[in-house]
Write a protein that holds these residues in place. Sequence first.
Motif, PDB file in Angstrom:
ATOM      1  N   ALA A 228     -26.287  37.490 -26.037  1.00 42.04           N
ATOM      2  CA  ALA A 228     -27.676  37.734 -26.426  1.00 42.04           C
ATOM      3  C   ALA A 228     -28.487  36.446 -26.382  1.00 42.04           C
ATOM      4  N   SER A 229     -27.880  35.325 -26.776  1.00 43.02           N
ATOM      5  CA  SER A 229     -28.569  34.034 -26.751  1.00 43.02           C
ATOM      6  C   SER A 229     -28.850  33.596 -25.326  1.00 43.02           C
ATOM      7  N   MET A 230     -27.863  33.796 -24.443  1.00 42.53           N
ATOM      8  CA  MET A 230     -28.070  33.455 -23.041  1.00 42.53           C
ATOM      9  C   MET A 230     -29.088  34.408 -22.414  1.00 42.53           C
ATOM     10  N   PHE A 231     -29.058  35.643 -22.847  1.00 42.58           N
ATOM     11  CA  PHE A 231     -29.921  36.697 -22.325  1.00 42.58           C
ATOM     12  C   PHE A 231     -31.396  36.344 -22.527  1.00 42.58           C
ATOM     13  N   ASP A 232     -31.724  35.773 -23.705  1.00 39.52           N
ATOM     14  CA  ASP A 232     -33.125  35.447 -23.977  1.00 39.52           C
ATOM     15  C   ASP A 232     -33.434  33.960 -23.835  1.00 39.52           C
ATOM     16  N   GLY A 233     -32.517  33.226 -23.194  1.00 37.11           N
ATOM     17  CA  GLY A 233     -32.777  31.820 -22.916  1.00 37.11           C
ATOM     18  C   GLY A 233     -32.437  30.877 -24.046  1.00 37.11           C
ATOM     19  N   GLY A 234     -31.728  31.336 -25.047  1.00 39.93           N
ATOM     20  CA  GLY A 234     -31.373  30.491 -26.184  1.00 39.93           C
ATOM     21  C   GLY A 234     -30.263  29.504 -25.873  1.00 39.93           C
ATOM     22  N   ILE A 235     -29.538  29.740 -24.791  1.00 38.58           N
ATOM     23  CA  ILE A 235     -28.467  28.840 -24.342  1.00 38.58           C
ATOM     24  C   ILE A 235     -28.798  28.383 -22.923  1.00 38.58           C
ATOM     25  N   TYR A 236     -28.613  27.096 -22.641  1.00 37.27           N
ATOM     26  CA  TYR A 236     -28.853  26.588 -21.290  1.00 37.27           C
ATOM     27  C   TYR A 236     -27.863  27.231 -20.331  1.00 37.27           C
ATOM     28  N   TYR A 237     -28.378  27.793 -19.258  1.00 37.08           N
ATOM     29  CA  TYR A 237     -27.554  28.634 -18.390  1.00 37.08           C
ATOM     30  C   TYR A 237     -26.364  27.898 -17.798  1.00 37.08           C
ATOM     31  N   ARG A 238     -26.507  26.595 -17.459  1.00 35.49           N
ATOM     32  CA  ARG A 238     -25.385  25.875 -16.857  1.00 35.49           C
ATOM     33  C   ARG A 238     -24.286  25.601 -17.883  1.00 35.49           C
ATOM     34  N   ASP A 239     -24.677  25.364 -19.131  1.00 38.91           N
ATOM     35  CA  ASP A 239     -23.661  25.199 -20.175  1.00 38.91           C
ATOM     36  C   ASP A 239     -22.831  26.473 -20.298  1.00 38.91           C
ATOM     37  N   PHE A 240     -23.515  27.619 -20.238  1.00 39.41           N
ATOM     38  CA  PHE A 240     -22.829  28.905 -20.333  1.00 39.41           C
ATOM     39  C   PHE A 240     -21.925  29.138 -19.121  1.00 39.41           C
ATOM     40  N   ILE A 241     -22.427  28.898 -17.923  1.00 39.38           N
ATOM     41  CA  ILE A 241     -21.651  29.141 -16.707  1.00 39.38           C
ATOM     42  C   ILE A 241     -20.461  28.190 -16.620  1.00 39.38           C
ATOM     43  N   ASP A 242     -20.694  26.932 -16.939  1.00 41.01           N
ATOM     44  CA  ASP A 242     -19.610  25.940 -16.833  1.00 41.01           C
ATOM     45  C   ASP A 242     -18.542  26.147 -17.907  1.00 41.01           C
ATOM     46  N   LYS A 243     -18.924  26.693 -19.054  1.00 35.13           N
ATOM     47  CA  LYS A 243     -17.957  26.950 -20.117  1.00 35.13           C
ATOM     48  C   LYS A 243     -16.852  27.886 -19.636  1.00 35.13           C
ATOM     49  N   TYR A 244     -17.224  28.875 -18.856  1.00 31.69           N
ATOM     50  CA  TYR A 244     -16.250  29.862 -18.378  1.00 31.69           C
ATOM     51  C   TYR A 244     -15.883  29.650 -16.910  1.00 31.69           C
TER      52      TYR A 244
END
Length: 502
Positions: free
Chosen positions: A443-459
Motif C-alpha cells: 500500500a505504501s509503494m502503491f501510493d508513493g510512500g516508498i521509493y520504487y527502487r528501494d522496493f524493487i531492489d529489496k526483492y
Amino acid sequence: MTENTISLQANTDKLSKRVKAIILALPIIISFFQVRVLDCDFYFLYSIGDYIVHHGFPFTDVLSMHSSMRIVVQQWLSSVIFYYVYTFLGKYGVISLVYICNTVICYFTYRITVLISKNDVIAVAVAALTNFFIFDAFMVTRPQIFTYTILMVEIYLLEMHVQTKKSKYLIGIPVLSLLLINLHAAMWLMLFVFMLPYLLSAIPLKIENFKKEAQGNFLYLIAVAAVSGVAGLLNPYGIDNMLYLFSSYGEDSFTIIMEMKPTSLHGSEGNLLFITLGITIVILCFIRKKVPTIRFFLLFFGTLVLGLLQLKGIPYFMFFGVPAFTYVLRDLSILNLAKPIKKIMTKTAKVLSIIFFSICFIYVCEARFFITNDIKFFQEDHLSHLDDAIEILDKVEGPVILYTNFNDGQYLEFNGYHPYIDGRAEVFLKSNNKEYDYFYEYASMFDGGIYYRDFIDKYDFNYLIIHSNTDCTLYNALIHDEDFEIVYWSYDVNLFVRKTAE
C-alpha cells in the motif's frame, strides 16, 4: 364478512398462490441474462484447493514468493469445492454453483420475510427485489455465496424456534457452525453475531410496570451457542481459524480495496443502500406505528451499521435488515389494496398490464445482458493481455522474481508463478503471517510512500507486470528508468524486464 369480501379474499389468495412462484422466479430468470465471469479471487481459491487435494493442508504459503510466511487457509473447503467443480465442470460449473446458492438465498429470503411480516405479498416483493439488486454486485465466485446461504438458514431456524417454541429447529445450528468455519472462517463469528438478537430477546424482563415476555428459550439458545462454539474447533487450523476475523480486519491500508471502503453515494451499491434506507423511513412516517421486537430492531440497525461501514456489508443489510423491517408492516391489509385494484382491473386493463410488464421484463433482461457483457469483454481482454505476458515469461530460462499488483497476482499463481502479492489481503498482514506486513508495504509503494527502487531492489525483481492506471506511480517511474525496459505493452498490462535479466 360480506359475500363480496369473502369472494375478494378467495380471489386474492388464489392470485397469490398462482403468481407467487412466478414473481420469485423473475429475478432468478433475469440473473441468467447477466453474463457472469469468474471473480479474480477464484484463481487463488482454485490454486489453494488444487494444493490441498494433492498435498494436504499448507501451514506456510505455497502461492506467493513469500514461502516462509505462516498462513491459515480460512476458506479451505470452499477452495476444494471450487477446485473440483472447475476440474469436472469447468467455468460454467462454478458459475452454476453461484446460481444454485442464489436460488436458495432467494427462497429463504421469502420464507424469513413471511415469518416476520405474516404477509405473502410483502415477502414475495422483498425476496424478488433483494435478489434482483444484490445478485449482480455480490453473488460472485467467492466463499461469500456459502456464507450468505448459511446465515440465511440460521435466521430461518432461529425465527422458527421463536414462533413455534420448538427446540428441534435449533439442532441444525451447530452443523451450520461446522460448515461456516471450514467454508469461510473469516465470517464464522457472524453466526454468533446474528444469534445475539435472539439471545437478548429471549431474556424476560420486569421493571416496575414494564414487562417483556421471553421470545424463545434462553437456555436452549445458550446451549446451542456453546455447542456451535465447540463445533468451530473442528477445522484444520484450530483456534487460529476461529479468531481469524480479529487478526484480519481493521487495517487502514485495506481502504485501497474497493469493497472495504466505507459506503457512500459515489457508487451504485451505496446508492442502493441509502435509497432502501430512505424508503423504510418514508414507510415509517405513513403507517400505523408498530413497535418492533428487540430481535428485529437489532437485526435492522446492526446490519445497517455493517452496510454503512463497508461496501461488503451491504448484502447483510439487504438480506437480513430489510426482512426484519417488514415486522412493522404486519398490520397492512392486502384487502384494502385489492378492492380498488379489482374495480379498475377490467379485462382490457389486465391485458395491457401484462403487455406492459412483459415489455419491462424484456427490457431489463436485455439491459442486464449488454451491461454485463461489456464487463465480461473487459475482463477477458485483460486476461488475454496477461496471457500474452505469461507467454513471454514461460520462455524465460532463469528464475523469475515477479512483481504483480494485488488484482493480478492470483491469475499468475493460477498459471504456476509465485508473485509478490495476490488478492488474499489479510494473509499479507503481519498479524496473520507472523513475518512481515507485506500488504502495508504494498500500500505504501502503491501510493508513493516508498521509493520504487528501494522496493524493487529489496526483492531483486527481474520482471514486473504493471497496470499503467492501477500502478501509475510505479509505471511512470519504470518507463523512465534506464535499468528496465518494457517488452510487452497494452493499455492495461505492461511487462517490464530488468536489463541484466535478459
